[in-house]
Structures are given as C-alpha cells and as structure tokens.
Design a protein around this motif. Structure first.
Motif, PDB file in Angstrom:
ATOM      1  N   VAL A  93      -5.485  -4.044  -9.758  1.00 40.97           N
ATOM      2  CA  VAL A  93      -4.678  -5.155 -10.300  1.00 40.97           C
ATOM      3  C   VAL A  93      -3.193  -4.801 -10.456  1.00 40.97           C
ATOM      4  O   VAL A  93      -2.391  -5.655 -10.811  1.00 40.97           O
ATOM      5  CB  VAL A  93      -5.223  -5.657 -11.663  1.00 40.97           C
ATOM      6  N   ALA A  94      -2.810  -3.536 -10.186  1.00 42.26           N
ATOM      7  CA  ALA A  94      -1.403  -3.133 -10.344  1.00 42.26           C
ATOM      8  C   ALA A  94      -0.525  -3.966  -9.425  1.00 42.26           C
ATOM      9  O   ALA A  94      -0.883  -4.249  -8.280  1.00 42.26           O
ATOM     10  CB  ALA A  94      -1.258  -1.652 -10.002  1.00 42.26           C
ATOM     11  N   GLU A  95       0.623  -4.378  -9.947  1.00 43.76           N
ATOM     12  CA  GLU A  95       1.516  -5.224  -9.148  1.00 43.76           C
ATOM     13  C   GLU A  95       2.964  -4.859  -9.440  1.00 43.76           C
ATOM     14  O   GLU A  95       3.349  -4.721 -10.593  1.00 43.76           O
ATOM     15  CB  GLU A  95       1.257  -6.697  -9.507  1.00 43.76           C
ATOM     16  N   VAL A  96       3.775  -4.637  -8.389  1.00 44.31           N
ATOM     17  CA  VAL A  96       5.212  -4.396  -8.550  1.00 44.31           C
ATOM     18  C   VAL A  96       5.934  -5.316  -7.573  1.00 44.31           C
ATOM     19  O   VAL A  96       5.648  -5.280  -6.365  1.00 44.31           O
ATOM     20  CB  VAL A  96       5.578  -2.916  -8.249  1.00 44.31           C
ATOM     21  N   GLU A  97       6.856  -6.120  -8.079  1.00 41.24           N
ATOM     22  CA  GLU A  97       7.626  -7.067  -7.254  1.00 41.24           C
ATOM     23  C   GLU A  97       6.720  -7.837  -6.298  1.00 41.24           C
ATOM     24  O   GLU A  97       6.986  -7.943  -5.101  1.00 41.24           O
ATOM     25  CB  GLU A  97       8.725  -6.328  -6.477  1.00 41.24           C
ATOM     26  N   GLY A  98       5.620  -8.319  -6.825  1.00 33.48           N
ATOM     27  CA  GLY A  98       4.732  -9.156  -6.025  1.00 33.48           C
ATOM     28  C   GLY A  98       3.843  -8.380  -5.060  1.00 33.48           C
ATOM     29  O   GLY A  98       2.990  -8.952  -4.390  1.00 33.48           O
ATOM     30  N   GLU A  99       4.017  -7.040  -4.992  1.00 31.16           N
ATOM     31  CA  GLU A  99       3.187  -6.276  -4.060  1.00 31.16           C
ATOM     32  C   GLU A  99       2.018  -5.618  -4.785  1.00 31.16           C
ATOM     33  O   GLU A  99       2.137  -5.186  -5.929  1.00 31.16           O
ATOM     34  CB  GLU A  99       4.016  -5.196  -3.350  1.00 31.16           C
ATOM     35  N   ARG A 100       0.878  -5.573  -4.084  1.00 31.74           N
ATOM     36  CA  ARG A 100      -0.311  -4.929  -4.657  1.00 31.74           C
ATOM     37  C   ARG A 100      -0.793  -3.817  -3.743  1.00 31.74           C
ATOM     38  O   ARG A 100      -0.424  -3.774  -2.567  1.00 31.74           O
ATOM     39  CB  ARG A 100      -1.418  -5.970  -4.800  1.00 31.74           C
ATOM     40  N   LEU A 101      -1.661  -2.966  -4.278  1.00 31.75           N
ATOM     41  CA  LEU A 101      -2.220  -1.889  -3.456  1.00 31.75           C
ATOM     42  C   LEU A 101      -3.356  -2.430  -2.587  1.00 31.75           C
ATOM     43  O   LEU A 101      -4.201  -3.189  -3.068  1.00 31.75           O
ATOM     44  CB  LEU A 101      -2.762  -0.783  -4.364  1.00 31.75           C
ATOM     45  N   THR A 102      -3.357  -2.020  -1.313  1.00 30.67           N
ATOM     46  CA  THR A 102      -4.474  -2.386  -0.449  1.00 30.67           C
ATOM     47  C   THR A 102      -5.625  -1.403  -0.695  1.00 30.67           C
ATOM     48  O   THR A 102      -5.439  -0.362  -1.336  1.00 30.67           O
ATOM     49  CB  THR A 102      -4.075  -2.271   1.033  1.00 30.67           C
ATOM     50  N   ASP A 103      -6.782  -1.723  -0.134  1.00 33.27           N
ATOM     51  CA  ASP A 103      -7.908  -0.786  -0.251  1.00 33.27           C
ATOM     52  C   ASP A 103      -7.534   0.579   0.331  1.00 33.27           C
ATOM     53  O   ASP A 103      -7.890   1.622  -0.209  1.00 33.27           O
ATOM     54  CB  ASP A 103      -9.139  -1.320   0.507  1.00 33.27           C
ATOM     55  N   TRP A 104      -6.783   0.545   1.450  1.00 34.25           N
ATOM     56  CA  TRP A 104      -6.375   1.801   2.098  1.00 34.25           C
ATOM     57  C   TRP A 104      -5.480   2.624   1.196  1.00 34.25           C
ATOM     58  O   TRP A 104      -5.581   3.847   1.144  1.00 34.25           O
ATOM     59  CB  TRP A 104      -5.641   1.528   3.420  1.00 34.25           C
ATOM     60  N   ASP A 105      -4.568   1.943   0.491  1.00 31.65           N
ATOM     61  CA  ASP A 105      -3.672   2.664  -0.426  1.00 31.65           C
ATOM     62  C   ASP A 105      -4.483   3.352  -1.521  1.00 31.65           C
ATOM     63  O   ASP A 105      -4.223   4.511  -1.878  1.00 31.65           O
ATOM     64  CB  ASP A 105      -2.685   1.698  -1.112  1.00 31.65           C
ATOM     65  N   ILE A 106      -5.462   2.627  -2.055  1.00 33.88           N
ATOM     66  CA  ILE A 106      -6.253   3.192  -3.155  1.00 33.88           C
ATOM     67  C   ILE A 106      -7.122   4.344  -2.640  1.00 33.88           C
ATOM     68  O   ILE A 106      -7.219   5.402  -3.266  1.00 33.88           O
ATOM     69  CB  ILE A 106      -7.109   2.101  -3.839  1.00 33.88           C
ATOM     70  N   LEU A 107      -7.700   4.148  -1.462  1.00 31.89           N
ATOM     71  CA  LEU A 107      -8.504   5.231  -0.873  1.00 31.89           C
ATOM     72  C   LEU A 107      -7.633   6.464  -0.635  1.00 31.89           C
ATOM     73  O   LEU A 107      -8.049   7.591  -0.887  1.00 31.89           O
ATOM     74  CB  LEU A 107      -9.101   4.777   0.466  1.00 31.89           C
ATOM     75  N   GLY A 108      -6.419   6.220  -0.142  1.00 37.59           N
ATOM     76  CA  GLY A 108      -5.490   7.323   0.110  1.00 37.59           C
ATOM     77  C   GLY A 108      -5.186   8.071  -1.170  1.00 37.59           C
ATOM     78  O   GLY A 108      -5.122   9.304  -1.192  1.00 37.59           O
ATOM     79  N   PHE A 109      -5.046   7.339  -2.273  1.00 36.41           N
ATOM     80  CA  PHE A 109      -4.750   7.993  -3.547  1.00 36.41           C
ATOM     81  C   PHE A 109      -5.960   8.818  -4.014  1.00 36.41           C
ATOM     82  O   PHE A 109      -5.802   9.954  -4.475  1.00 36.41           O
ATOM     83  CB  PHE A 109      -4.335   6.967  -4.606  1.00 36.41           C
ATOM     84  N   CYS A 110      -7.159   8.244  -3.861  1.00 31.88           N
ATOM     85  CA  CYS A 110      -8.374   9.020  -4.201  1.00 31.88           C
ATOM     86  C   CYS A 110      -8.374  10.324  -3.402  1.00 31.88           C
ATOM     87  O   CYS A 110      -8.674  11.401  -3.928  1.00 31.88           O
ATOM     88  CB  CYS A 110      -9.652   8.250  -3.861  1.00 31.88           C
ATOM     89  N   PHE A 111      -8.012  10.217  -2.128  1.00 29.01           N
ATOM     90  CA  PHE A 111      -8.008  11.380  -1.235  1.00 29.01           C
ATOM     91  C   PHE A 111      -7.016  12.442  -1.710  1.00 29.01           C
ATOM     92  O   PHE A 111      -7.365  13.603  -1.859  1.00 29.01           O
ATOM     93  CB  PHE A 111      -7.662  10.903   0.185  1.00 29.01           C
ATOM     94  N   VAL A 112      -5.766  12.055  -2.009  1.00 27.72           N
ATOM     95  CA  VAL A 112      -4.806  13.095  -2.457  1.00 27.72           C
ATOM     96  C   VAL A 112      -5.158  13.655  -3.822  1.00 27.72           C
ATOM     97  O   VAL A 112      -4.920  14.829  -4.088  1.00 27.72           O
ATOM     98  CB  VAL A 112      -3.310  12.686  -2.569  1.00 27.72           C
ATOM     99  N   MET A 113      -5.737  12.821  -4.677  1.00 30.34           N
ATOM    100  CA  MET A 113      -6.135  13.325  -5.987  1.00 30.34           C
ATOM    101  C   MET A 113      -7.197  14.410  -5.838  1.00 30.34           C
ATOM    102  O   MET A 113      -7.125  15.456  -6.477  1.00 30.34           O
ATOM    103  CB  MET A 113      -6.741  12.197  -6.828  1.00 30.34           C
ATOM    104  N   VAL A 114      -8.178  14.128  -4.989  1.00 32.39           N
ATOM    105  CA  VAL A 114      -9.272  15.090  -4.824  1.00 32.39           C
ATOM    106  C   VAL A 114      -8.798  16.330  -4.063  1.00 32.39           C
ATOM    107  O   VAL A 114      -9.070  17.468  -4.454  1.00 32.39           O
ATOM    108  CB  VAL A 114     -10.480  14.427  -4.122  1.00 32.39           C
ATOM    109  N   ALA A 115      -8.017  16.114  -2.989  1.00 34.35           N
ATOM    110  CA  ALA A 115      -7.572  17.259  -2.183  1.00 34.35           C
ATOM    111  C   ALA A 115      -6.517  18.079  -2.921  1.00 34.35           C
ATOM    112  O   ALA A 115      -6.463  19.292  -2.787  1.00 34.35           O
ATOM    113  CB  ALA A 115      -7.016  16.778  -0.847  1.00 34.35           C
ATOM    114  N   GLY A 116      -5.659  17.421  -3.706  1.00 33.86           N
ATOM    115  CA  GLY A 116      -4.526  18.126  -4.297  1.00 33.86           C
ATOM    116  C   GLY A 116      -4.661  18.445  -5.765  1.00 33.86           C
ATOM    117  O   GLY A 116      -3.901  19.254  -6.289  1.00 33.86           O
ATOM    118  N   GLY A 117      -5.611  17.822  -6.451  1.00 36.63           N
ATOM    119  CA  GLY A 117      -5.647  17.988  -7.903  1.00 36.63           C
ATOM    120  C   GLY A 117      -6.782  18.855  -8.388  1.00 36.63           C
ATOM    121  O   GLY A 117      -6.948  19.042  -9.589  1.00 36.63           O
TER     122      GLY A 117
END
Ligand code: HEM
Length: 399
Positions: free
Chosen positions: A216-240
């Motif tokens: 549900v995050a929104e900045v200037e009318g833009e939202r995260l796509t499924d790919w963006d969220i998946l990408g974040f899950c990926f960097v969190m797991v790989a990098g954190g």
C-alpha cells in the motif's frame, strides 16, 4: 602473512589487512589485471566515490564480473539502480521498512536469542561442540527476516534453504554458474513463487506485516509493483543475513582477543551500541563492492577511463590511519567514530543498519549476561571464501 593484494588467495582472505595497508600507502588507485578492474582503498577516496553515484554507478552490478545482472536473471533490485529510479524505490520501501517496525522486534528477538542459548547449553551438556556462528549468530537474522517477511512458523523449514542458496550466490559473486542453472536457481524460483503468493494474498487482504505495508506504500502517486517487492525480499535475504551473523561472530572474536575490553563491556553493557561500529570497522562483513565509471576520473594522478569497474575496498578504508589515526589497526570499543564505511554511505547506505544493530546488540547483551567469558576456538574455525564479504562457516564457542 602476505601483503600481496589478491582477492582470491586464501592467504589474503585469512588476513587482508597488510595488503590493504600496502595499497593505501603505495597504490591507492590500483589496477587489477585479471579480472580487469580498479580498486580504491583510502577512506577519503572511497567515501567520495560512493557518494558520487552519477560518476560511480551501481547500475552495472556490484562485483567485478561482467554481465552480473544478466546472470542474475532478475530485474535489478534497488541496490543495483541509480537515482532517480533508486530514489523513488527507496522512498517507497522506507514506508514499509520503518524504524518503528524494527524497534518493535526487540522482545521477540531477545526471546529467540535466549532460546538459542538454552539449546546451546543442552548441546554442551550432551558433550557436543557448540558453534558460535552456526548455533547462535547465524540463526538470528534468518529468524528476524522470516518474521519481517511474514513467513509463518510452519513454513520456516522451507525458508532456511532459500536463505542459504542466496547467501552462497552472494559469496560467489554470482559467478558460480549462471543463476538460471543449479540448486540455487531452484531455490530462488521457489522463493519467488512463495512470495508472489504472499504478495497477492496481502493485496487482497492486508495484515499488519511489512509486505502488506509495501503493497500500500505510495509516493507521488507511484506504488511498488510485485517485482519491486520481490526484489526487496531478495536483497533483504541476500544482503541482510550473513552480514548480520558475521558482525555478531566477529564481535565475539575481537573481544576474545582483548579480554580487558570484554570485561569492561560485560560490566557495562551500555557500551555495546557504541562498540558495534568499531567491530564493523575492524572486521567488516562487506569488504568490497564495485561501481562502474560513467566518465573518466583522475585520482592521485591516475586516470580511470569511463565504463570501468572500480571496487570500493570498504574493509581497507575502514582501517585507514588517515581517517582513524595511528591506532586504526587496534580495537577500541570506546573510540569516537564520526563516520565509517561498514554500512557504506551515500544513496545506497544500508537500509537495514538499524535492524542489524538491534540484532547484534540483543545477541551480545544476552550472550555475555550468560557467558561473560564467551570466546572462540580459532584453531577449528573456517572462514567463507569470498572477494566481497568476510565471515564464517564455523566458529566454535569457548566458555
Ligand atoms: C551488519 C550487517 C549489515 C552490513 C555490514 C550491511 C552492509 C551494507 C552495505 C555495505 C550496503 C551498501 C551496498 C553498496 O555499497 O552498494 C548495504 C545496502 C543494503 N542493505 Fe545492508 N548490511 C547489513 C545488514 C542489512 C540488513 C539486516 C538488511 C535488511 C534486512 C539490509 C538490507 C540492505 C539493503 C536493502 C541495501 C540496499 C540499499 C540501497 O540500495 O538503497 N542490510 N548494506
């Protein structure tokens, strides 16, 4: 001991610090022949370069391997994007990954850590060797990430192998064969399938977890796509994950080599938060990551052409006497550290630094409360082999 800089050699990886010193003093704009790349090692040079994302781009990957992003077989995640796309994505993600959400984890993490200490005591009572890294430091970030990503207890057994696969990939710099092949590829595909389902479910019926917040995050009318969220899950797991576990293990190792400082910290655990940057400065989990030049750069009289890979030797910069004074190579848990590069700087400054510090603080508080003489058995320890990260596979605990 060697002072030859060869990021692949076991001798360098065992103790990179003499080689780092030589680079800083004699060859601060180092040209590496095979694979071809440049390396910056002085604090000020790395600091300035990392803060100049328009000249030193992350858009072509973070290692010295060619076509890293193509090999990954994924859309580039935030850590491999430049502004302005990166800025937008980071603002959106910050809406879900808030300091409040992180702080709220403290009691849960403490309970988990205490449970691990109980398990370790039971193992020791059975006469089994207890491994600080495997039994203690490493399970904590995996637990924290699973919780943040909303993986239920019953699914945790599936989550752990995904984490291991991604971590191995990261240590290998995505070079151990393309991601499209092998066990790692299967793990990534499975993980993406799993989280795609979670995202779809949260879009339909949001809960109070982080993935719901990201949908549900929104900045200037833009939202995260499924790919963006998946990408974040990926960097969190790989990098954190490994990064955090290794901060905890290195802290115990460093304090075991300085018993006077360990005693002070055990007597006054309020010293722990201030000591964490010093542990990371001395033994950074991330030793080196790369950028690609977008224009020619002249540094110390040497010209780096446009389109070249340049490694930022964070591990070398963090031991630079020009920044940290003549005692830069010595542990000092009360050292004032106005700035360091353990979490990088600039636009890609680690978004998970609060989470990492919270975990390390809780882990060290609980470990030393129960075992004030906790130390490590270096003779039976084994390090990971990586040109980019520094850490452990095994590190036996001594009491
Ligand atoms: C001691 C533990 C950690 C260390 C040493 C560490 C180190 C770093 C470094 C050096 C970077 C910059 C990468 C670059 O220069 O290109 C970075 C970025 C990042 N880290 Fe961490 N990290 C740690 C823990 C975490 C945790 C716990 C998470 C999340 C759960 C996390 C998520 C990220 C993300 C998403 C980025 C990319 C930020 C961006 O591109 O804007 N890290 N980290």
């Amino acid at each position: 001991m060697t002072d030859v800089y060869d990021p692949f050699s076991p001798a360098f990886q065992a103790d990179p610090y003499p080689a780092y010193r030589r680079l800083r003093d004699d060859d601060p704009v180092h040209r590496h022949a095979e694979p071809g790349y440049w390396a910056l090692s002085r604090f000020e040079d790395v600091w300035e370069a990392v803060r100049d994302a328009s000249t030193f781009s992350s858009g072509d990957g973070l290692t010295f391997y060619q076509d890293e992003i193509g090999k990954l077989g994924l859309a580039p995640t935030m850590v491999m994007l430049d502004p302005p796309r990166h800025t937008m994505l980071r603002r959106l993600i910050s809406h879900g990954f808030t300091p409040r959400r992180i702080t709220a984890l403290e009691e849960l993490l403490r309970e988990f850590v205490r449970g691990r200490l109980d398990l370790m005591a039971a193992k020791a009572a059975e006469g089994e060797t207890v491994d600080l890294h495997r039994d203690f430091s490493s399970p904590l970030p995996t637990f924290a990430l699973a919780h943040l990503l909303g993986v239920p207890e019953a699914e945790r057994a599936r989550f752990d192998p995904w984490v291991s696969a991604l971590t191995t990939l990261q240590d290998d710099g995505f070079d151990a064969g393309s991601l499209k092949e092998g066990a790692a590829a299967n793990a990534v595909a499975e993980m993406f399938g799993y989280f795609s389902d979670v995202i779809a479910a949260r879009r339909k019926a949001p809960t109070d977890d982080m993935i719901s917040a990201l949908t549900v995050a929104e900045v200037e009318g833009e939202r995260l796509t499924d790919w963006d969220i998946l990408g974040f899950c990926f960097v969190m797991v790989a990098g954190g994950n490994d990064t955090t576990g290794n901060l905890i293990s290195h802290a115990v190792m460093l304090l075991d080599a300085h018993h006077d400082q360990r005693e002070r910290l055990v007597a006054d655990p309020s010293l722990i938060p201030g000591a964490l940057p010093e542990f990371l400065r001395m033994e950074g989990s991330v030793q080196a990551l790369g950028r690609t030049t977008t224009r020619p750069v002249i540094l110390h009289g040497v010209e780096i052409p446009a389109g070249e890979k340049v490694m930022m030797l964070y591990g070398a910069a963090n031991r630079d006497e020009r920044e940290f004074g003549p005692t830069a190579d010595r542990l000092d848990i009360t050292r004032p550290i106005p700035r360091h590069l353990g979490f990088a700087t600039g636009v890609h400054f680690c978004i998970g630094s609060h989470l990492a510090k919270l975990q390390a603080r809780v882990a060290l508080e609980e470990l030393y409360a129960r075992h004030p003489h906790a130390g490590v058995g270096l003779d039976k320890a084994k390090r990971i082999s990586s040109p980019f990260t520094r850490g452990w596979i095994t590190l036996p605990l001594t009491l």
